[in-house]
Design a protein around this motif. Structure first.
Motif, PDB file in Angstrom:
ATOM      1  N   GLU A   1       4.390   4.748 -10.020  1.00  0.00           N
ATOM      2  CA  GLU A   1       3.024   4.283 -10.384  1.00  0.00           C
ATOM      3  C   GLU A   1       2.059   4.547  -9.228  1.00  0.00           C
ATOM      4  OE1 GLU A   1       5.676   1.900 -10.407  1.00  0.00           O
ATOM      5  OE2 GLU A   1       6.098   2.654 -12.410  1.00  0.00           O
ATOM      6  N   GLY A   2       2.532   4.254  -8.022  1.00  0.00           N
ATOM      7  CA  GLY A   2       1.706   4.463  -6.836  1.00  0.00           C
ATOM      8  C   GLY A   2       1.315   5.933  -6.708  1.00  0.00           C
ATOM      9  N   ARG A   3       2.276   6.793  -6.913  1.00  0.00           N
ATOM     10  CA  ARG A   3       2.041   8.237  -6.799  1.00  0.00           C
ATOM     11  C   ARG A   3       1.033   8.716  -7.856  1.00  0.00           C
ATOM     12  NH1 ARG A   3       6.268  12.370  -5.200  1.00  0.00           N
ATOM     13  NH2 ARG A   3       5.681  14.304  -6.181  1.00  0.00           N
TER      14      ARG A   3
ATOM     15  N   GLY B   1       0.839  -1.198   0.000  1.00  0.00           N
ATOM     16  CA  GLY B   1       0.000   0.000   0.000  1.00  0.00           C
ATOM     17  C   GLY B   1       0.870   1.241   0.000  1.00  0.00           C
ATOM     18  N   GLU B   2       0.465   2.240  -0.792  1.00  0.00           N
ATOM     19  CA  GLU B   2       1.215   3.499  -0.808  1.00  0.00           C
ATOM     20  C   GLU B   2       0.303   4.659  -0.414  1.00  0.00           C
ATOM     21  OE1 GLU B   2       4.140   4.147  -3.798  1.00  0.00           O
ATOM     22  OE2 GLU B   2       3.790   2.161  -4.674  1.00  0.00           O
ATOM     23  N   LEU B   3       0.928   5.667   0.167  1.00  0.00           N
ATOM     24  CA  LEU B   3       0.205   6.860   0.629  1.00  0.00           C
ATOM     25  C   LEU B   3       1.010   8.094   0.249  1.00  0.00           C
ATOM     26  CD1 LEU B   3      -0.029   5.416   4.170  1.00  0.00           C
ATOM     27  CD2 LEU B   3      -2.092   6.153   3.039  1.00  0.00           C
TER      28      LEU B   3
ATOM     29  N   ASN C   1      -3.370  22.078   7.572  1.00  0.00           N
ATOM     30  CA  ASN C   1      -3.591  21.922   6.125  1.00  0.00           C
ATOM     31  C   ASN C   1      -2.835  20.763   5.481  1.00  0.00           C
ATOM     32  OD1 ASN C   1      -5.320  24.205   6.020  1.00  0.00           O
ATOM     33  ND2 ASN C   1      -3.506  25.527   6.062  1.00  0.00           N
ATOM     34  N   TYR C   2      -2.359  19.847   6.300  1.00  0.00           N
ATOM     35  CA  TYR C   2      -1.745  18.629   5.760  1.00  0.00           C
ATOM     36  C   TYR C   2      -2.777  17.506   5.774  1.00  0.00           C
ATOM     37  CZ  TYR C   2       2.738  20.918   5.947  1.00  0.00           C
ATOM     38  OH  TYR C   2       3.767  21.789   5.731  1.00  0.00           O
ATOM     39  N   TYR C   3      -2.723  16.675   4.746  1.00  0.00           N
ATOM     40  CA  TYR C   3      -3.664  15.550   4.628  1.00  0.00           C
ATOM     41  C   TYR C   3      -2.915  14.317   4.145  1.00  0.00           C
ATOM     42  CZ  TYR C   3      -7.147  19.296   4.679  1.00  0.00           C
ATOM     43  OH  TYR C   3      -7.893  20.396   5.017  1.00  0.00           O
ATOM     44  N   LYS C   4      -3.305  13.171   4.729  1.00  0.00           N
ATOM     45  CA  LYS C   4      -2.779  11.910   4.225  1.00  0.00           C
ATOM     46  C   LYS C   4      -3.762  11.392   3.183  1.00  0.00           C
ATOM     47  CE  LYS C   4      -0.073   9.274   7.140  1.00  0.00           C
ATOM     48  NZ  LYS C   4       0.294   8.225   8.059  1.00  0.00           N
ATOM     49  N   VAL C   5      -3.260  10.937   2.060  1.00  0.00           N
ATOM     50  CA  VAL C   5      -4.120  10.438   0.985  1.00  0.00           C
ATOM     51  C   VAL C   5      -3.715   9.000   0.656  1.00  0.00           C
ATOM     52  CG1 VAL C   5      -4.821  10.764  -1.423  1.00  0.00           C
ATOM     53  CG2 VAL C   5      -4.318  12.769   0.007  1.00  0.00           C
ATOM     54  N   GLY C   6      -4.688   8.096   0.688  1.00  0.00           N
ATOM     55  CA  GLY C   6      -4.331   6.714   0.361  1.00  0.00           C
ATOM     56  C   GLY C   6      -5.550   5.849   0.234  1.00  0.00           C
ATOM     57  N   ALA C   7      -5.352   4.627   0.098  1.00  0.00           N
ATOM     58  CA  ALA C   7      -4.076   4.004  -0.160  1.00  0.00           C
ATOM     59  C   ALA C   7      -4.242   3.087  -1.374  1.00  0.00           C
ATOM     60  CB  ALA C   7      -3.668   3.187   1.062  1.00  0.00           C
ATOM     61  N   THR C   8      -3.134   2.749  -1.995  1.00  0.00           N
ATOM     62  CA  THR C   8      -3.192   1.834  -3.136  1.00  0.00           C
ATOM     63  C   THR C   8      -3.196   0.393  -2.638  1.00  0.00           C
ATOM     64  OG1 THR C   8      -0.795   1.734  -3.264  1.00  0.00           O
ATOM     65  CG2 THR C   8      -1.865   3.434  -4.585  1.00  0.00           C
ATOM     66  N   PHE C   9      -3.549  -0.514  -3.497  1.00  0.00           N
ATOM     67  CA  PHE C   9      -3.427  -1.962  -3.245  1.00  0.00           C
ATOM     68  C   PHE C   9      -2.668  -2.556  -4.409  1.00  0.00           C
ATOM     69  CE2 PHE C   9      -6.620  -1.436  -0.064  1.00  0.00           C
ATOM     70  CZ  PHE C   9      -6.470  -2.526   0.782  1.00  0.00           C
ATOM     71  N   ASN C  10      -1.504  -3.097  -4.133  1.00  0.00           N
ATOM     72  CA  ASN C  10      -0.728  -3.731  -5.196  1.00  0.00           C
ATOM     73  C   ASN C  10      -0.349  -5.128  -4.733  1.00  0.00           C
ATOM     74  OD1 ASN C  10       1.400  -4.626  -6.851  1.00  0.00           O
ATOM     75  ND2 ASN C  10       1.927  -2.520  -7.388  1.00  0.00           N
ATOM     76  N   TRP C  11      -0.824  -6.138  -5.435  1.00  0.00           N
ATOM     77  CA  TRP C  11      -0.627  -7.533  -5.000  1.00  0.00           C
ATOM     78  C   TRP C  11       0.639  -8.142  -5.578  1.00  0.00           C
ATOM     79  CZ3 TRP C  11      -4.196  -8.655  -1.334  1.00  0.00           C
ATOM     80  CH2 TRP C  11      -5.359  -7.863  -1.336  1.00  0.00           C
ATOM     81  N   LYS C  12       1.360  -7.397  -6.425  1.00  0.00           N
ATOM     82  CA  LYS C  12       2.540  -7.989  -7.083  1.00  0.00           C
ATOM     83  C   LYS C  12       3.844  -7.478  -6.517  1.00  0.00           C
ATOM     84  CE  LYS C  12       0.443  -9.144 -11.483  1.00  0.00           C
ATOM     85  NZ  LYS C  12      -0.264  -8.218 -12.345  1.00  0.00           N
ATOM     86  N   ASP C  13       3.944  -6.164  -6.357  1.00  0.00           N
ATOM     87  CA  ASP C  13       5.191  -5.536  -5.907  1.00  0.00           C
ATOM     88  C   ASP C  13       5.403  -5.844  -4.418  1.00  0.00           C
ATOM     89  OD1 ASP C  13       7.231  -3.855  -5.226  1.00  0.00           O
ATOM     90  OD2 ASP C  13       6.306  -2.013  -5.979  1.00  0.00           O
TER      91      ASP C  13
END
Ligand SMILES: Cc1cc2nc3c(=O)[nH]c(=O)nc-3n(C[C@H](O)[C@H](O)[C@H](O)COP(=O)(O)OP(=O)(O)OC[C@H]3O[C@@H](n4cnc5c(N)ncnc54)[C@H](O)[C@@H]3O)c2cc1C
Length: 346
Positions: free
Chosen positions: A259-261, A211-213, A239-251
């Motif tokens: 790519e995550g970004r 997972g990437e954020l 004014n800071y925010y965390k944004v996420g998250a990806t799901f990558n089952w291979k890497d």
């Protein structure tokens, strides 16, 4: 040197089990090599509702009953704030989703969390034509600071070895284990995705998910709740925010990727229109299991070896209760629920 327990790994699982030992006056040494960082990068959210389908998360209410006092106790111990209650606004995609929300919010299990009301969008820079469903009694644990504080505490007490645990040097005797110059009655492995390198437990079916954020600075986005649409946008303050998250089952790497970004930026821009700047990108591997349940219990033949893993996407809620249940199994012979026991995998 003789201790009651060795623990391998200080993520949320290792922390929860160490705390259980402390509470029961058991001695222990932790090994931590910083090879994984799921608990450090995690969004840290606790929320008993699956936001895709508006159904209850497995055992969520029981988990929260243990988890919230657990984090409150740590706040007291270190005189720090870790629990930040925050509402969640789920962006509706259609009228159908609005209806599904009302139906779900009527169910007894979810009634304390899902507000049965349509929230209209009045927020600048947020696209939500069908409005929001609001969840309350949810929040975020600042896992990064919590783990940092707990690691320092163990360091000061000389209870942590900042080194990689070398499995080939573990001697397993009938009634105890030996590792280098330390003897212990038992060893508990809490390595997260590091489990795949553990020769005693790597037969367990982990289906890890990277997972990437990103953390963004968005001065024109004035919201004090988590927005959930294609991704979540979690306010951190100033004014800071965390944004996420990806799901990558291979890497299987813990490095942030281009790519995550890109994926996060494109999903973010599908519902946020104000300018923002990315200030950080992080990645980690969620220790997810094939059947989406934790991995808890003793090794089938070496019964002084145990595992606490498989916390998947919800370590914040599951770790405290899973640690308690494992402790009672190891010390008081209390049977494990079949759903979480590793005996379900031969
Ligand atoms: C991007 C992302 C977002 C997430 N968001 C949330 C969220 O909002 N809410 C939520 O509840 N959960 C979330 N999670 C999931 C949560 O992070 C995990 O469930 C939890 O952190 C797993 O904890 P763990 O202790 O089992 O594993 P880890 O955190 O991976 O800890 C394992 C530890 O063991 C150490 N280790 C491994 N092998 C060895 C060895 N041989 N010797 C010594 N040390 C070793 C590692 O260095 C590591 O510190 C998220 C995860 C990711 C990646």
């Amino acid at each position: 040197m003789q201790v009651d327990y060795l623990i391998v790994g200080l993520g949320l699982a290792g922390l929860a089990f160490s705390k259980e030992l402390e509470k029961n006056n058991k001695s222990f040494i932790v090994f931590e090599d910083h090879s994984q960082n799921s608990s450090i990068v995690a969004g840290g959210m606790y929320n008993p509702v699956i936001l895709k389908r508006f159904t209850p998360v497995w055992n969520a209410i029981e988990q929260l009953e243990i988890a919230l006092p657990f984090y409150a106790e740590l706040e007291k111990q270190f005189n720090k704030k870790y629990n930040y209650p925050i509402d969640i606004y789920r962006v509706f995609k259609s009228v159908q989703e609005q209806n599904n929300w009302f139906i779900a919010s009527d169910k007894p299990l979810l009634a304390n969390y899902m507000i049965p009301q349509l929230i209209n969008n009045k927020y600048e820079g947020v696209l939500a034509n069908f409005g929001f469903g609001k969840l309350t009694n949810t929040g975020r644990i600042d896992t990064r600071i919590l783990l940092e504080n707990y690691r320092n505490y163990l360091n000061n007490k000389d209870l942590i070895k900042n080194e990689s645990f070398n499995y080939s040097q573990l001697l397993i005797n009938k009634n105890d284990v030996e590792y280098k110059n330390v003897k212990a009655s038992k060893i508990v492995f809490c390595e997260g995705f590091g489990l795949v390198k553990n020769p005693f437990f790597n037969y367990l079916p982990m289906q890890e998910a990277k997972g990437e954020l990103i953390t963004i600075h968005a001065p024109n986005l004035n919201v004090d709740f988590l927005i959930k649409a294609a991704v979540f946008v979690l306010p951190l303050g100033d004014n800071y925010y965390k944004v996420g998250a990806t799901f990558n089952w291979k890497d299987k790497t813990t490095h942030p990727s281009a790519e995550g970004r890109q994926e996060l930026e494109s999903k973010l821009e599908s519902f946020i229109t104000v300018p923002y700047k990315i200030v950080e990108q992080t990645a980690g591997i969620r220790p997810t299991v094939k059947d989406r349940r934790p991995l808890v219990g003793k090794h089938p033949t070496h019964t002084n070896l145990a595992v606490l893993n498989g916390l998947g996407t919800r370590g914040v809620m599951i770790a405290p209760i899973a640690a308690k249940v494992l402790y009672n199994n190891l010390e008081n012979d209390k049977a494990l629920d079949k759903e979480i026991s590793i005996a379900r995998f031969k």
